[in-house]
Write a protein that holds these residues in place. Structure first.
Motif, short mmCIF file in Angstrom:
data_model
loop_
_atom_site.label_atom_id
_atom_site.label_comp_id
_atom_site.label_asym_id
_atom_site.label_seq_id
_atom_site.Cartn_x
_atom_site.Cartn_y
_atom_site.Cartn_z
N PRO A 100 0.82 -1.22 0.00
CA PRO A 100 0.00 0.00 0.00
C PRO A 100 0.85 1.27 0.00
O PRO A 100 1.98 1.29 0.49
CB PRO A 100 -0.80 -0.13 1.30
N ASP A 101 0.29 2.30 -0.58
CA ASP A 101 0.89 3.63 -0.57
C ASP A 101 1.03 4.11 0.88
O ASP A 101 0.17 3.83 1.72
CB ASP A 101 -0.02 4.57 -1.38
N ASP A 102 2.10 4.84 1.17
CA ASP A 102 2.27 5.41 2.52
C ASP A 102 1.07 6.27 2.92
O ASP A 102 0.78 6.41 4.12
CB ASP A 102 3.54 6.27 2.59
N ARG A 103 0.37 6.84 1.94
CA ARG A 103 -0.74 7.75 2.23
C ARG A 103 -2.06 7.02 2.44
O ARG A 103 -3.06 7.64 2.80
CB ARG A 103 -0.90 8.75 1.08
N SER A 104 -2.09 5.69 2.20
CA SER A 104 -3.35 4.94 2.33
C SER A 104 -3.64 4.62 3.79
O SER A 104 -2.80 4.81 4.67
CB SER A 104 -3.29 3.64 1.52
N ALA A 105 -4.86 4.10 4.03
CA ALA A 105 -5.28 3.78 5.40
C ALA A 105 -4.41 2.71 6.03
O ALA A 105 -4.31 2.63 7.26
CB ALA A 105 -6.75 3.34 5.40
N ARG A 108 2.49 1.81 5.31
CA ARG A 108 3.48 1.33 6.28
C ARG A 108 4.70 2.26 6.38
O ARG A 108 5.71 1.89 6.97
CB ARG A 108 3.93 -0.08 5.90
N ASP A 109 4.61 3.46 5.81
CA ASP A 109 5.70 4.44 5.88
C ASP A 109 7.03 3.84 5.46
O ASP A 109 8.07 4.02 6.11
CB ASP A 109 5.81 5.01 7.31
N ASP A 110 7.01 3.11 4.35
CA ASP A 110 8.23 2.49 3.85
C ASP A 110 8.68 3.08 2.51
O ASP A 110 9.49 2.50 1.80
CB ASP A 110 8.06 0.98 3.71
N GLY A 111 8.12 4.24 2.18
CA GLY A 111 8.51 4.92 0.95
C GLY A 111 7.73 4.53 -0.28
O GLY A 111 8.07 4.95 -1.39
N THR A 112 6.65 3.75 -0.12
CA THR A 112 5.85 3.32 -1.27
C THR A 112 4.90 4.43 -1.70
O THR A 112 4.21 5.03 -0.86
CB THR A 112 5.05 2.06 -0.94
N TYR A 114 2.37 5.75 -5.38
CA TYR A 114 1.87 5.46 -6.72
C TYR A 114 1.33 6.75 -7.35
O TYR A 114 0.71 7.58 -6.68
CB TYR A 114 0.75 4.42 -6.68
N LEU A 115 1.54 6.88 -8.66
CA LEU A 115 1.07 8.07 -9.38
C LEU A 115 -0.45 8.20 -9.30
O LEU A 115 -0.99 9.31 -9.22
CB LEU A 115 1.51 8.00 -10.84
N HIS A 116 -1.16 7.06 -9.35
CA HIS A 116 -2.63 7.08 -9.30
C HIS A 116 -3.14 7.78 -8.05
O HIS A 116 -4.24 8.34 -8.05
CB HIS A 116 -3.14 5.63 -9.34
N ASN A 117 -2.34 7.73 -6.98
CA ASN A 117 -2.77 8.29 -5.70
C ASN A 117 -2.45 9.78 -5.55
O ASN A 117 -2.73 10.36 -4.50
CB ASN A 117 -2.14 7.51 -4.55
N ASP A 118 -1.86 10.40 -6.57
CA ASP A 118 -1.65 11.85 -6.55
C ASP A 118 -2.98 12.53 -6.91
O ASP A 118 -3.13 13.13 -7.99
CB ASP A 118 -0.55 12.25 -7.52
N ILE A 119 -3.92 12.44 -6.00
CA ILE A 119 -5.29 12.89 -6.29
C ILE A 119 -5.32 14.38 -6.64
O ILE A 119 -6.13 14.81 -7.47
CB ILE A 119 -6.21 12.61 -5.08
N HIS A 120 -4.43 15.16 -6.03
CA HIS A 120 -4.44 16.61 -6.26
C HIS A 120 -4.04 16.98 -7.69
O HIS A 120 -4.25 18.13 -8.12
CB HIS A 120 -3.50 17.30 -5.28
N GLN A 151 -13.43 12.32 -2.30
CA GLN A 151 -13.98 10.97 -2.15
C GLN A 151 -13.13 9.90 -2.82
O GLN A 151 -13.38 8.71 -2.66
CB GLN A 151 -15.42 10.91 -2.69
N GLU A 152 -12.09 10.29 -3.56
CA GLU A 152 -11.23 9.32 -4.23
C GLU A 152 -10.31 8.65 -3.21
O GLU A 152 -9.57 9.32 -2.49
CB GLU A 152 -10.37 10.02 -5.29
N PRO A 153 -10.33 7.32 -3.10
CA PRO A 153 -9.47 6.65 -2.12
C PRO A 153 -8.02 6.52 -2.60
O PRO A 153 -7.74 6.59 -3.80
CB PRO A 153 -10.11 5.25 -2.00
N ILE A 154 -7.13 6.34 -1.65
CA ILE A 154 -5.71 6.11 -1.95
C ILE A 154 -5.54 4.61 -2.13
O ILE A 154 -5.16 3.88 -1.21
CB ILE A 154 -4.81 6.64 -0.81
N ASN A 155 -5.83 4.12 -3.34
CA ASN A 155 -6.01 2.67 -3.50
C ASN A 155 -5.35 2.09 -4.75
O ASN A 155 -5.82 1.09 -5.29
CB ASN A 155 -7.50 2.33 -3.50
N ALA A 156 -4.27 2.68 -5.21
CA ALA A 156 -3.61 2.15 -6.41
C ALA A 156 -3.23 0.68 -6.22
O ALA A 156 -3.35 -0.13 -7.15
CB ALA A 156 -2.38 2.98 -6.75
N HIS A 157 -2.76 0.32 -5.03
CA HIS A 157 -2.36 -1.07 -4.80
C HIS A 157 -3.54 -2.02 -4.92
O HIS A 157 -3.38 -3.17 -5.32
CB HIS A 157 -1.70 -1.22 -3.43
N SER A 158 -4.75 -1.54 -4.62
CA SER A 158 -5.95 -2.36 -4.76
C SER A 158 -6.23 -2.65 -6.24
O SER A 158 -6.60 -3.78 -6.60
CB SER A 158 -7.16 -1.66 -4.12
#
Length: 207
Positions: A100-105, A108-112, A114-120, A151-158
């Motif tokens: 999962p992205d570091d920004r997701s729910a 794991r704060d390991d530096g992961t 994803y571009l998809h999660n750059d919601i802004h 409302q867009e989730p931080i879910n690229a890994h999903s």
């Protein structure tokens, strides 16, 4: 003689097919959320066999196929063993393959990241803008754009996990029963739950 026997068998099969009722049925199956929301990118697995057996029986399908398709971009359909400890193994395996992205729910704060999660920065193409408009989001309006982004989730890994598993399965039906191995089940894997989901089921063949 063998050729005549084969021709006779084909003729008998063709005759049976023409007298049997043709069946073509589609139904969306609602899968309730396994827990209250909001979604937290939890991975859950739902056994679809009770619903599929119900639909096969209700349709009167004797010989043909059942086609099952995910109706979401963060769920998958697969065939394997339905077992609770294996479900936990699947979750751990998928999160290793697509962490999962570091920004997701569940980041794991390991530096992961994803571009998809750059919601802004989204939508950043005419194609995505058009899809937003088609789905009721007027992203040309600043307030609507802000609401869509919120409302867009931080879910690229999903999404990536769903691509790994696949979105559909086709199961033969013979003499009114699905042809599966002793321990095989058709399952819905939700990679971005908990939330209510849908699967599409199409039954084709003869009664």
């Amino acid at each position: 003689r063998a050729r005549r026997a084969r021709r006779g068998l084909r003729a008998a099969s063709a005759s049976a097919a023409t007298t049997a009722a043709q069946i073509a049925v589609f139904e969306d199956v609602d899968i309730p959320a396994p827990a209250p929301g909001p979604p937290t990118q939890e991975i859950t697995v739902v056994d679809l066999m009770p619903d599929l057996r119900r639909l096969v029986k209700a349709s009167g399908l004797a010989n043909g196929s059942v086609n099952v398709i995910s109706r979401h971009t963060t769920t998958a359909v697969t065939i394997n063993e339905w077992e609770s400890r294996l479900v936990r193994d699947v979750r751990a395996w998928l999160l290793k393959l697509a962490p999962p992205d570091d920004r997701s729910a569940i980041g794991r704060d390991d530096g992961t990241g994803y571009l998809h999660n750059d919601i802004h920065l989204r939508p950043d193409s005419d194609d995505e803008r058009e899809r937003c408009l088609e789905n009721g989001w007027d992203v040309d309006d600043p307030a609507s754009l802000a609401a869509w982004r919120a409302q867009e989730p931080i879910n690229a890994h999903s999404h990536l996990g769903a691509m790994l598993l696949g979105s559909s399965e086709s199961i033969p039906v013979v003499d009114g029963a699905m042809v599966l191995g002793q321990w095989q089940s058709v399952m819905l894997v939700d990679l971005d739950g908990p939330r209510p989901r849908k699967v599409g089921v199409q039954l084709l063949g003869f009664g």
